[in-house]
Every structure is written in structure tokens, then in C-alpha cells.
Design a protein around this motif. Structure first.
Motif, PDB file in Angstrom:
ATOM      1  N   LEU A 135       8.107  14.344  16.180  1.00 22.14           N
ATOM      2  CA  LEU A 135       9.030  15.515  15.213  1.00 22.14           C
ATOM      3  C   LEU A 135       8.273  15.490  14.027  1.00 22.14           C
ATOM      4  N   GLN A 136       7.558  16.569  13.802  1.00 26.90           N
ATOM      5  CA  GLN A 136       6.850  17.096  12.552  1.00 26.90           C
ATOM      6  C   GLN A 136       7.896  17.526  11.558  1.00 26.90           C
ATOM      7  N   LYS A 137       7.927  16.621  10.309  1.00 24.84           N
ATOM      8  CA  LYS A 137       8.499  17.281   9.299  1.00 24.84           C
ATOM      9  C   LYS A 137       7.884  18.328   8.504  1.00 24.84           C
ATOM     10  N   PRO A 138       8.671  19.201   7.801  1.00 19.87           N
ATOM     11  CA  PRO A 138      10.039  19.430   8.189  1.00 19.87           C
ATOM     12  C   PRO A 138      10.294  19.916   9.481  1.00 19.87           C
ATOM     13  N   PHE A 139      11.650  19.966   9.999  1.00 18.22           N
ATOM     14  CA  PHE A 139      11.933  20.240  11.380  1.00 18.22           C
ATOM     15  C   PHE A 139      13.096  21.275  11.248  1.00 18.22           C
ATOM     16  N   ALA A 140      13.303  22.007  12.124  1.00 17.98           N
ATOM     17  CA  ALA A 140      14.760  22.891  12.616  1.00 17.98           C
ATOM     18  C   ALA A 140      15.307  21.824  13.627  1.00 17.98           C
ATOM     19  N   GLN A 141      16.636  22.203  13.670  1.00 18.18           N
ATOM     20  CA  GLN A 141      17.480  21.703  14.601  1.00 18.18           C
ATOM     21  C   GLN A 141      17.112  21.788  15.898  1.00 18.18           C
ATOM     22  N   HIS A 142      16.612  22.975  16.642  1.00 15.93           N
ATOM     23  CA  HIS A 142      16.082  23.105  17.966  1.00 15.93           C
ATOM     24  C   HIS A 142      14.867  22.217  18.220  1.00 15.93           C
ATOM     25  N   ASP A 143      14.129  22.193  17.148  1.00 19.56           N
ATOM     26  CA  ASP A 143      12.732  20.937  17.198  1.00 19.56           C
ATOM     27  C   ASP A 143      13.400  19.759  17.704  1.00 19.56           C
ATOM     28  N   LEU A 144      14.221  19.148  16.508  1.00 22.08           N
ATOM     29  CA  LEU A 144      14.934  17.904  17.206  1.00 22.08           C
ATOM     30  C   LEU A 144      15.325  17.767  18.258  1.00 22.08           C
TER      31      LEU A 144
END
Length: 129
Positions: A108-117
Motif C-alpha cells: 500500500l503506497q502512502k499516501p493512499f485512498a480508501q479504495h486502495d486500502l
């Protein structure tokens, strides 16, 4: 994204260990996981607390910051792997910084969005390609 990936039922009720030393990111992860219907374990901001949680708690899935308070997360990743508990690495540096033995794990690449998580958690559980 397909509707099935975005459906919250896939993660509902899972106990997810969060290992993250940045308070703002911990809070963000916690909010997103609660939105998915998950139970949050932690967050653990130190390696020792994370190892303790892995040994004492029932964990279904984990999100591991690659570098926690200056320490590499690999002892926790190894403990999870020994127990066959899926996990996702969380990092601002991309997959290039991940030890070779764990390169097959979702990152999971920071910064991330909720759908990425959501997508990375489902990948860790083997729910998506």
C-alpha cells in the motif's frame, strides 16, 4: 474497480492489526477499517507491541508500516507468515524497499485512498487477482 471489490461485506468482521508509528496515519487507517466493518487491533506504534499483539491476539489480517519507529518491520512479518496470517505492507517508498522474501505481498503506497486500502486487503486475502 468492480462492484464486488468495493462491497464492504468482504472485510466485515475481520480483526485487523495495524502497525503504524505515525498517529495521523493510524487514525486514518482506523477510520477506513471501521468503515469496512473491521475490528481494529492496535494500532501498535512499536515493534515490541506489534510482536506482542501477533502472539496474543486473534488476527485475521495485518497492515504493516515497513519502518516502525526506526526499526524494520520484518520480525512481525515473519511472525505473521509463520501463522499463515495475510498482511499488507504500508510504505512511502514503494515496493523497491521491501525485502526480497516478502516481495510477493501487497504494498500500500502512502499516501493512499480508501479504495486502495480495500483493494490491497482483498489481494492479501486472495480475493482478487
Amino acid at each position: 474497480m468492480t462492484d464486488s471489490v468495493m462491497s464492504d461485506g468482504d472485510l466485515n468482521g475481520l480483526r485487523i492489526l495495524v502497525v503504524e508509528d505515525e498517529a495521523a496515519i493510524s487514525l486514518l487507517l482506523e477510520d477506513m477499517l471501521l468503515d469496512f466493518g473491521c475490528e481494529v487491533i492496535g494500532p501498535a506504534a512499536r515493534l515490541s507491541a506489534a510482536l506482542d499483539a501477533v502472539s496474543r491476539e486473534q488476527v485475521d489480517l495485518a497492515i504493516l508500516d515497513v519502518n516502525v519507529a526506526g526499526e524494520p518491520i520484518y520480525p512481525v512479518a515473519e511472525a505473521l507468515a509463520q501463522r499463515s496470517i495475510p498482511f499488507v505492507f504500508s510504505t512511502g517508498y514503494g515496493s523497491a524497499g521491501i525485502r526480497d522474501t516478502f516481495r510477493d505481498r501487497p504494498v500500500l503506497q502512502k499516501p493512499f485512498a480508501q479504495h486502495d486500502l480495500k483493494q490491497k486487503l482483498l489481494m492479501a486475502r486472495g480475493k482478487t487477482a
